[in-house]
Design a protein around this motif. Structure first.
Motif, PDB file in Angstrom:
ATOM      1  N   MET A 281      30.609  57.134 -35.031  1.00 50.68           N
ATOM      2  CA  MET A 281      29.420  56.630 -35.722  1.00 50.68           C
ATOM      3  C   MET A 281      28.200  57.215 -35.055  1.00 50.68           C
ATOM      4  N   ARG A 282      27.281  57.532 -35.842  1.00 48.88           N
ATOM      5  CA  ARG A 282      26.061  58.086 -35.271  1.00 48.88           C
ATOM      6  C   ARG A 282      25.219  56.964 -34.667  1.00 48.88           C
ATOM      7  N   ARG A 283      24.479  57.290 -33.656  1.00 45.70           N
ATOM      8  CA  ARG A 283      23.657  56.331 -32.937  1.00 45.70           C
ATOM      9  C   ARG A 283      22.607  55.689 -33.837  1.00 45.70           C
ATOM     10  N   GLU A 284      22.102  56.402 -34.795  1.00 44.00           N
ATOM     11  CA  GLU A 284      21.077  55.858 -35.679  1.00 44.00           C
ATOM     12  C   GLU A 284      21.617  54.706 -36.524  1.00 44.00           C
ATOM     13  N   ALA A 285      22.903  54.713 -36.828  1.00 43.53           N
ATOM     14  CA  ALA A 285      23.495  53.663 -37.666  1.00 43.53           C
ATOM     15  C   ALA A 285      23.625  52.347 -36.914  1.00 43.53           C
ATOM     16  N   GLN A 286      23.571  52.363 -35.581  1.00 44.96           N
ATOM     17  CA  GLN A 286      23.746  51.152 -34.784  1.00 44.96           C
ATOM     18  C   GLN A 286      22.428  50.541 -34.344  1.00 44.96           C
ATOM     19  N   ARG A 287      21.329  51.136 -34.625  1.00 41.25           N
ATOM     20  CA  ARG A 287      20.043  50.596 -34.194  1.00 41.25           C
ATOM     21  C   ARG A 287      19.765  49.261 -34.883  1.00 41.25           C
ATOM     22  N   GLY A 288      19.281  48.324 -34.104  1.00 47.55           N
ATOM     23  CA  GLY A 288      18.925  47.020 -34.659  1.00 47.55           C
ATOM     24  C   GLY A 288      20.068  46.032 -34.719  1.00 47.55           C
ATOM     25  N   GLY A 289      21.274  46.428 -34.361  1.00 48.04           N
ATOM     26  CA  GLY A 289      22.417  45.509 -34.402  1.00 48.04           C
ATOM     27  C   GLY A 289      22.267  44.354 -33.439  1.00 48.04           C
ATOM     28  N   ALA A 290      21.797  44.632 -32.247  1.00 53.04           N
ATOM     29  CA  ALA A 290      21.602  43.580 -31.251  1.00 53.04           C
ATOM     30  C   ALA A 290      20.504  42.615 -31.684  1.00 53.04           C
ATOM     31  N   LEU A 291      19.483  43.108 -32.318  1.00 56.81           N
ATOM     32  CA  LEU A 291      18.403  42.260 -32.787  1.00 56.81           C
ATOM     33  C   LEU A 291      18.893  41.297 -33.866  1.00 56.81           C
ATOM     34  N   VAL A 292      19.720  41.754 -34.743  1.00 55.44           N
ATOM     35  CA  VAL A 292      20.272  40.894 -35.788  1.00 55.44           C
ATOM     36  C   VAL A 292      21.177  39.824 -35.173  1.00 55.44           C
ATOM     37  N   GLU A 293      22.006  40.210 -34.214  1.00 53.18           N
ATOM     38  CA  GLU A 293      22.878  39.243 -33.544  1.00 53.18           C
ATOM     39  C   GLU A 293      22.063  38.204 -32.789  1.00 53.18           C
ATOM     40  N   PHE A 294      21.013  38.647 -32.125  1.00 53.06           N
ATOM     41  CA  PHE A 294      20.146  37.713 -31.412  1.00 53.06           C
ATOM     42  C   PHE A 294      19.471  36.748 -32.377  1.00 53.06           C
ATOM     43  N   ALA A 295      18.995  37.245 -33.500  1.00 57.25           N
ATOM     44  CA  ALA A 295      18.333  36.400 -34.497  1.00 57.25           C
ATOM     45  C   ALA A 295      19.288  35.360 -35.078  1.00 57.25           C
ATOM     46  N   MET A 296      20.556  35.661 -35.123  1.00 57.89           N
ATOM     47  CA  MET A 296      21.529  34.707 -35.649  1.00 57.89           C
ATOM     48  C   MET A 296      21.902  33.637 -34.618  1.00 57.89           C
ATOM     49  N   ILE A 297      21.936  33.989 -33.360  1.00 61.62           N
ATOM     50  CA  ILE A 297      22.381  33.076 -32.307  1.00 61.62           C
ATOM     51  C   ILE A 297      21.228  32.285 -31.691  1.00 61.62           C
ATOM     52  N   ALA A 298      20.040  32.850 -31.625  1.00 66.05           N
ATOM     53  CA  ALA A 298      18.906  32.238 -30.923  1.00 66.05           C
ATOM     54  C   ALA A 298      18.578  30.823 -31.393  1.00 66.05           C
ATOM     55  N   PRO A 299      18.517  30.508 -32.675  1.00 71.24           N
ATOM     56  CA  PRO A 299      18.184  29.132 -33.074  1.00 71.24           C
ATOM     57  C   PRO A 299      19.188  28.101 -32.556  1.00 71.24           C
ATOM     58  N   PHE A 300      20.456  28.448 -32.567  1.00 73.85           N
ATOM     59  CA  PHE A 300      21.461  27.516 -32.062  1.00 73.85           C
ATOM     60  C   PHE A 300      21.327  27.309 -30.556  1.00 73.85           C
ATOM     61  N   MET A 301      21.050  28.367 -29.835  1.00 79.13           N
ATOM     62  CA  MET A 301      20.876  28.250 -28.384  1.00 79.13           C
ATOM     63  C   MET A 301      19.638  27.419 -28.040  1.00 79.13           C
ATOM     64  N   VAL A 302      18.565  27.603 -28.775  1.00 78.57           N
ATOM     65  CA  VAL A 302      17.350  26.817 -28.543  1.00 78.57           C
ATOM     66  C   VAL A 302      17.617  25.340 -28.794  1.00 78.57           C
ATOM     67  N   ILE A 303      18.331  25.024 -29.849  1.00 82.03           N
ATOM     68  CA  ILE A 303      18.658  23.627 -30.145  1.00 82.03           C
ATOM     69  C   ILE A 303      19.532  23.038 -29.049  1.00 82.03           C
ATOM     70  N   ILE A 304      20.494  23.799 -28.556  1.00 81.04           N
ATOM     71  CA  ILE A 304      21.357  23.307 -27.477  1.00 81.04           C
ATOM     72  C   ILE A 304      20.551  23.059 -26.209  1.00 81.04           C
ATOM     73  N   PHE A 305      19.695  23.983 -25.836  1.00 85.34           N
ATOM     74  CA  PHE A 305      18.886  23.803 -24.625  1.00 85.34           C
ATOM     75  C   PHE A 305      17.921  22.632 -24.763  1.00 85.34           C
ATOM     76  N   MET A 306      17.278  22.499 -25.895  1.00 85.69           N
ATOM     77  CA  MET A 306      16.333  21.388 -26.089  1.00 85.69           C
ATOM     78  C   MET A 306      17.054  20.045 -26.129  1.00 85.69           C
ATOM     79  N   SER A 307      18.244  20.025 -26.696  1.00 93.47           N
ATOM     80  CA  SER A 307      19.032  18.792 -26.703  1.00 93.47           C
ATOM     81  C   SER A 307      19.432  18.394 -25.286  1.00 93.47           C
TER      82      SER A 307
END
Length: 154
Positions: free
Chosen positions: A3-29
């Motif tokens: 796979m070319r490197r350009e096709a993988q750009r932004g993958g980590a950002l999408v994963e972070f955006a999906m997980i971050a709200p749940f982690m924030v709720i867990i920490f605040m709880s």
């Protein structure tokens, strides 16, 4: 197939955006849970120290200015000694007769509201309404309650 490197750009950002709200709720709880446990410990301590102070200052003690202990003096003492017990908290002392199985029975009557006869039982009830710090967990308030009893000594 590579796979070319350009096709993988932004993958980590999408994963972070999906997980971050749940982690924030867990920490605040977790923070909210710790806060409620701190307040519960404070209410328990206030009841315990109030009943001990009232029992020791029953009928006779070395400082006659606080003997016998009245309801107002117990409330003032508990509020002055216990940190974090703000004004919405209620400190309610009551005096009752002990069960007949107690070895030390009072010489007078108990339960008159301010009776400090040795052998009577002083019951301190502390209630504190709390609102959660983190508003999106719940908007309801709960009331923490604790009580402690002690037999008034001579």
């Amino acid at each position: 197939m590579k796979m070319r490197r350009e096709a993988q750009r932004g993958g980590a950002l999408v994963e972070f955006a999906m997980i971050a709200p749940f982690m924030v709720i867990i920490f605040m709880s977790a923070i909210e849970f710790g806060y409620v446990m701190y307040l519960k410990h404070t209410v328990d301590y206030a009841a315990r120290i109030g009943s001990r102070w009232a029992a020791v200052r029953g009928n006779v003690c070395s400082d006659s200015s606080v003997c016998p202990a009245t309801a107002a003096e117990i409330q003032t003492y508990v509020r002055s000694v216990v940190p974090g017990l703000a004004s919405p908290a209620a400190v309610t002392p009551t005096w009752t007769a002990p069960p007949s199985s107690y070895k030390l029975q009072p010489t007078g009557t108990c339960g008159s509201g301010t009776d400090e006869t040795p052998g009577c039982v002083v019951n301190i009830t502390v209630t504190k309404p709390i609102r959660f710090v983190i508003p999106f967990i719940t908007t309801k308030s709960i009331t923490l309650t604790s009580s402690s009893q002690a037999v008034i000594q001579n």
